[in-house]
Structures are given as C-alpha cells and as structure tokens.
Write a protein that holds these residues in place. Structure first.
Motif, PDB file in Angstrom:
ATOM      1  N   PRO A 114       5.756  10.597  17.440  1.00  9.11           N
ATOM      2  CA  PRO A 114       6.865  10.582  16.466  1.00  9.11           C
ATOM      3  C   PRO A 114       6.844   9.291  15.644  1.00  9.11           C
ATOM      4  N   GLY A 115       7.183   9.424  14.371  1.00  2.83           N
ATOM      5  CA  GLY A 115       7.238   8.246  13.515  1.00  2.83           C
ATOM      6  C   GLY A 115       5.886   7.716  13.113  1.00  2.83           C
ATOM      7  N   ARG A 116       4.854   8.557  13.135  1.00  4.05           N
ATOM      8  CA  ARG A 116       3.497   8.145  12.762  1.00  4.05           C
ATOM      9  C   ARG A 116       2.968   9.036  11.651  1.00  4.05           C
ATOM     10  N   ALA A 117       2.143   8.459  10.793  1.00  4.99           N
ATOM     11  CA  ALA A 117       1.512   9.216   9.714  1.00  4.99           C
ATOM     12  C   ALA A 117       0.196   8.538   9.360  1.00  4.99           C
ATOM     13  N   PHE A 118      -0.661   9.289   8.675  1.00  6.25           N
ATOM     14  CA  PHE A 118      -1.933   8.760   8.179  1.00  6.25           C
ATOM     15  C   PHE A 118      -1.975   8.914   6.669  1.00  6.25           C
ATOM     16  N   LEU A 119      -2.457   7.890   5.999  1.00  8.11           N
ATOM     17  CA  LEU A 119      -2.562   7.871   4.548  1.00  8.11           C
ATOM     18  C   LEU A 119      -4.006   7.532   4.194  1.00  8.11           C
ATOM     19  N   ALA A 120      -4.700   8.479   3.569  1.00  9.90           N
ATOM     20  CA  ALA A 120      -6.092   8.253   3.184  1.00  9.90           C
ATOM     21  C   ALA A 120      -6.149   7.397   1.919  1.00  9.90           C
ATOM     22  N   LYS A 121      -7.027   6.410   1.922  1.00  7.94           N
ATOM     23  CA  LYS A 121      -7.245   5.566   0.749  1.00  7.94           C
ATOM     24  C   LYS A 121      -8.329   6.209  -0.102  1.00  7.94           C
ATOM     25  N   PRO A 122      -8.242   6.117  -1.411  1.00  6.87           N
ATOM     26  CA  PRO A 122      -7.111   5.591  -2.163  1.00  6.87           C
ATOM     27  C   PRO A 122      -5.979   6.616  -2.172  1.00  6.87           C
ATOM     28  N   PHE A 123      -4.755   6.134  -2.227  1.00  5.81           N
ATOM     29  CA  PHE A 123      -3.607   7.032  -2.221  1.00  5.81           C
ATOM     30  C   PHE A 123      -2.786   6.843  -3.480  1.00  5.81           C
ATOM     31  N   THR A 124      -1.972   7.839  -3.749  1.00  4.89           N
ATOM     32  CA  THR A 124      -1.110   7.815  -4.932  1.00  4.89           C
ATOM     33  C   THR A 124       0.279   7.321  -4.540  1.00  4.89           C
ATOM     34  N   VAL A 125       1.085   7.044  -5.524  1.00  3.41           N
ATOM     35  CA  VAL A 125       2.467   6.646  -5.278  1.00  3.41           C
ATOM     36  C   VAL A 125       3.186   7.732  -4.493  1.00  3.41           C
ATOM     37  N   SER A 126       3.031   8.979  -4.907  1.00  5.98           N
ATOM     38  CA  SER A 126       3.748  10.063  -4.224  1.00  5.98           C
ATOM     39  C   SER A 126       3.250  10.252  -2.798  1.00  5.98           C
ATOM     40  N   GLN A 127       1.970  10.043  -2.537  1.00  9.21           N
ATOM     41  CA  GLN A 127       1.468  10.148  -1.169  1.00  9.21           C
ATOM     42  C   GLN A 127       2.070   9.051  -0.283  1.00  9.21           C
ATOM     43  N   LEU A 128       2.198   7.855  -0.828  1.00 16.56           N
ATOM     44  CA  LEU A 128       2.806   6.756  -0.066  1.00 16.56           C
ATOM     45  C   LEU A 128       4.277   7.036   0.211  1.00 16.56           C
ATOM     46  N   THR A 129       5.018   7.437  -0.802  1.00 18.35           N
ATOM     47  CA  THR A 129       6.443   7.680  -0.593  1.00 18.35           C
ATOM     48  C   THR A 129       6.679   8.913   0.301  1.00 18.35           C
ATOM     49  N   ASP A 130       5.799   9.914   0.223  1.00 23.21           N
ATOM     50  CA  ASP A 130       5.895  11.066   1.123  1.00 23.21           C
ATOM     51  C   ASP A 130       5.670  10.640   2.574  1.00 23.21           C
TER      52      ASP A 130
END
Length: 137
Positions: A114-130
């Motif tokens: 819980p409370g974990r996520a993965f963000l692939a680089k490079p990422f967009t503003v919307s991907q970060l805020t999501d």
C-alpha cells in the motif's frame, strides 16, 4: 521529464493533488530540478537529496513533515531499494514512488505494498501527478 513541463495546469479529469511534503531523491540534477518545478506548481513543498545518504539526513531533519518519497532506483552508493528499506523504519507508513528508466531491479512486492507506485522515466506531468494521487489515496 518530457516537454510537458510548460503545461503545468491540472486537466479536467485530473484535479490538483492536495499539497504536502515530497522528498525527491535522484542523482540527476535535471530530474531534481524538473520534479521540484512540477511539484511546487501543484502546491507541494519539495525537499531534495542527490543520493540515499543525503536523503536520510533530510529525513532526520524533517521526518514529521514528509508525506511522499519520490526516489530513483539506480543511484551511486545507496540505491532506491536500500534507501526505502531504511526509510520505512524511520517513517512508518511513508508513501513511496519509485522512478527509473529500468525495471529489472524492482521487486514486484515492493510495488504491491500500500502507498507504493512506480514511475517510468522519462515521465510526464500527468504521470507524476497520477502517481501521487494513487499513493496518497
């Protein structure tokens, strides 16, 4: 960050996340700069660290304020997984967003917590805020 940093307004389907404190940990100065700019535009207070050891020092100084840690997985010295292992003892319940251009070192159980996520680089503003909205939900 992809060239979406110019458009930093929330979309109709994506409300601005509630402000809070985000610790961004990355050895790439351009990622720290872009992340700080994006997060600040959405009302977050941003703390930065260029590596794991520096992140632990920031946590010691600001532990009660940190809501989310956004950490790179591959850094010289202490990598993201080792950092998170230390952080969860210092900040029980801290929310984590792992970011990387690589996925080979990321264990599936790290993402399913819980409370974990993965963000692939490079990422967009919307991907970060999501990703922030998901871990803060």
């Amino acid at each position: 960050m992809q060239n979406e940093t110019q458009n930093l307004k929330p979309t109709a389907t994506q409300p601005a996340p509630a402000p809070g404190f985000v610790l961004v940990v990355d050895d790439d100065a351009s990622v720290l700069f872009a992340s700080r700019r994006i997060l600040a535009k959405f009302g977050y207070t941003v703390l930065e660290a260029p590596g794991g050891d520096e992140a632990l020092q920031v946590v010691r100084e600001h532990a009660s304020k940190i809501d989310v840690v956004l950490t790179d997985m591959r850094m010289p010295g202490m990598d993201g997984s080792a950092l998170v292992s230390r952080l969860v003892t210092m900040l029980p319940g801290v929310r984590i967003i792992y970011m990387s251009g690589y996925t080979d070192g990321l264990r599936e159980q790290e993402l399913k917590a819980p409370g974990r996520a993965f963000l692939a680089k490079p990422f967009t503003v919307s991907q970060l805020t999501d990703a922030l909205a998901r871990v803060l939900a």
